[in-house]
Write a protein that holds these residues in place. Structure first.
Motif, PDB file in Angstrom:
ATOM      1  N   ARG A 220      30.681  51.922  45.819  1.00  0.00           N
ATOM      2  CA  ARG A 220      30.704  50.460  45.781  1.00  0.00           C
ATOM      3  C   ARG A 220      29.358  49.885  46.221  1.00  0.00           C
ATOM      4  O   ARG A 220      28.934  48.839  45.710  1.00  0.00           O
ATOM      5  N   LEU A 230      30.526  48.193  37.762  1.00  0.00           N
ATOM      6  CA  LEU A 230      31.866  48.239  38.329  1.00  0.00           C
ATOM      7  C   LEU A 230      32.797  49.059  37.441  1.00  0.00           C
ATOM      8  O   LEU A 230      33.645  49.821  37.941  1.00  0.00           O
ATOM      9  N   THR A 231      32.639  48.949  36.139  1.00  0.00           N
ATOM     10  CA  THR A 231      33.484  49.716  35.218  1.00  0.00           C
ATOM     11  C   THR A 231      33.271  51.206  35.415  1.00  0.00           C
ATOM     12  O   THR A 231      34.246  51.985  35.483  1.00  0.00           O
ATOM     13  N   GLN A 234      34.808  52.387  38.756  1.00  0.00           N
ATOM     14  CA  GLN A 234      36.253  52.561  38.713  1.00  0.00           C
ATOM     15  C   GLN A 234      36.652  53.834  37.965  1.00  0.00           C
ATOM     16  O   GLN A 234      37.631  54.500  38.313  1.00  0.00           O
ATOM     17  N   TRP A 264      43.040  48.765  45.052  1.00  0.00           N
ATOM     18  CA  TRP A 264      42.015  47.733  44.983  1.00  0.00           C
ATOM     19  C   TRP A 264      42.227  46.945  43.704  1.00  0.00           C
ATOM     20  O   TRP A 264      42.140  47.464  42.599  1.00  0.00           O
ATOM     21  N   ASN A 266      41.207  44.508  40.968  1.00  0.00           N
ATOM     22  CA  ASN A 266      39.976  44.007  40.359  1.00  0.00           C
ATOM     23  C   ASN A 266      40.167  42.524  39.997  1.00  0.00           C
ATOM     24  O   ASN A 266      40.931  42.198  39.079  1.00  0.00           O
ATOM     25  N   TRP A 268      38.319  40.607  38.438  1.00  0.00           N
ATOM     26  CA  TRP A 268      37.701  40.226  37.181  1.00  0.00           C
ATOM     27  C   TRP A 268      38.571  40.580  35.978  1.00  0.00           C
ATOM     28  O   TRP A 268      38.256  40.177  34.848  1.00  0.00           O
ATOM     29  N   GLU A 269      39.634  41.319  36.216  1.00  0.00           N
ATOM     30  CA  GLU A 269      40.535  41.642  35.110  1.00  0.00           C
ATOM     31  C   GLU A 269      41.577  40.544  34.954  1.00  0.00           C
ATOM     32  O   GLU A 269      42.114  40.018  35.944  1.00  0.00           O
TER      33      GLU A 269
END
Length: 272
Positions: A220, A230-231, A234, A264, A266, A268-269
């Motif tokens: 992170r 970030l993708t 993950q 966690w 996300n 943004w999804e």
């Protein structure tokens, strides 16, 4: 394992040397088998913590996660298993760093504790570290230079701007923010008593899990500084969880680690 590690994510557990505490702190007037407890009681009264300074300690466990240049976990090992001799633990750490062509060390507060303790252990045991000290090079090119992140990434330094702020909660907090297990049944202040009780296997389990937490915090942090998307992070987290599951039959502590795995979310999804 064919891939060459670019990073060593590591953690160390250590205990006080009773003979050294007796000699240096009490001039030999307190027997070694009583010196540590007496010193801890004094520290607790004076500083509200009984943690003995690293200068009196020796390493009894080091876990190292070998990580590829693309940040994928390659392996996680315990040094000098199953004998866990302090001089061999120290030697294997530094020799391994050299043998793997000096991968970047990654720690959480390693500049404040782990590395100074390992340097002092090398001093104690007569281990030569010319490539680490690199005395003939410019100070800012030396691997141990405080701001040289090519040689050592201290995640605590990054998150606190090199100590400008306090990171209350430590590695446990950082891992918990990411939904990772964090501390299980063991914490650092317990290691001395566990060692005295002969619980070396449990200490090594604790060290393994701390390295896993450090690895996830490292991923992170690489997102934070722009070295990893970030993708991709993950995806690496999922692959690592699968790796832990595969290892969990041979290493039972990983079953407990996974049992405490959080989620966690996300932000943004798009929520379904």
């Amino acid at each position: 394992m064919s891939a060459q590690p670019a990073y060593f994510v590591f953690d160390i557990e250590s205990v006080a040397d009773p003979a050294l505490v007796s000699k240096v702190h009490y001039a030999g007037k307190v027997p070694p088998d009583e010196s540590i407890q007496k010193y801890r009681e004094e520290l607790l009264e004076q500083h509200h913590s009984d943690f003995i300074p690293y200068t009196f300690q020796v390493p009894i466990s080091i876990a190292v996660a070998k990580v590829a240049a693309d940040f994928a976990l390659l392996d996680l090992v315990i040094l000098d298993e199953p004998t866990f001799r302090p001089h061999e633990i120290c030697s294997k750490f530094w020799r391994g760093w050299q043998a793997y062509n000096k991968p970047t060390l990654v720690s959480f507060n390693g500049r404040g504790f782990d590395i100074p303790m390992l340097e002092l252990a090398a001093f104690r045991f007569g281990i030569s570290l010319p490539q680490w000290f690199a005395m003939d090079t410019r100070s800012f090119d030396q691997p141990r230079y405080r701001y040289n992140t090519k040689s050592h990434i201290d995640l605590y330094d990054i998150l606190t701007n090199h100590g400008a702020t306090r990171f209350v909660g430590g590695l446990n907090l950082a891992a918990s923010l990411l939904g990772k297990p964090g501390k299980l049944d063991t914490q650092g202040f317990m290691v001395q008593d566990m060692f005295n009780d002969g619980k070396l296997a449990e200490i090594n389990d604790y060290c393994r899990c701390d390295v896993l937490d450090t690895y996830f915090v490292f991923l992170r942090t690489m997102v934070l500084v722009g070295n990893l998307s970030l993708t991709k992070e993950q995806s690496l987290v999922k692959n690592t969880r699968d790796w832990i599951e595969r290892q969990s039959e041979a290493i039972p502590i990983y079953q407990q680690y996974l049992a405490n795995w959080g989620d966690w979310r996300n932000p943004w999804e798009t929520a379904e």
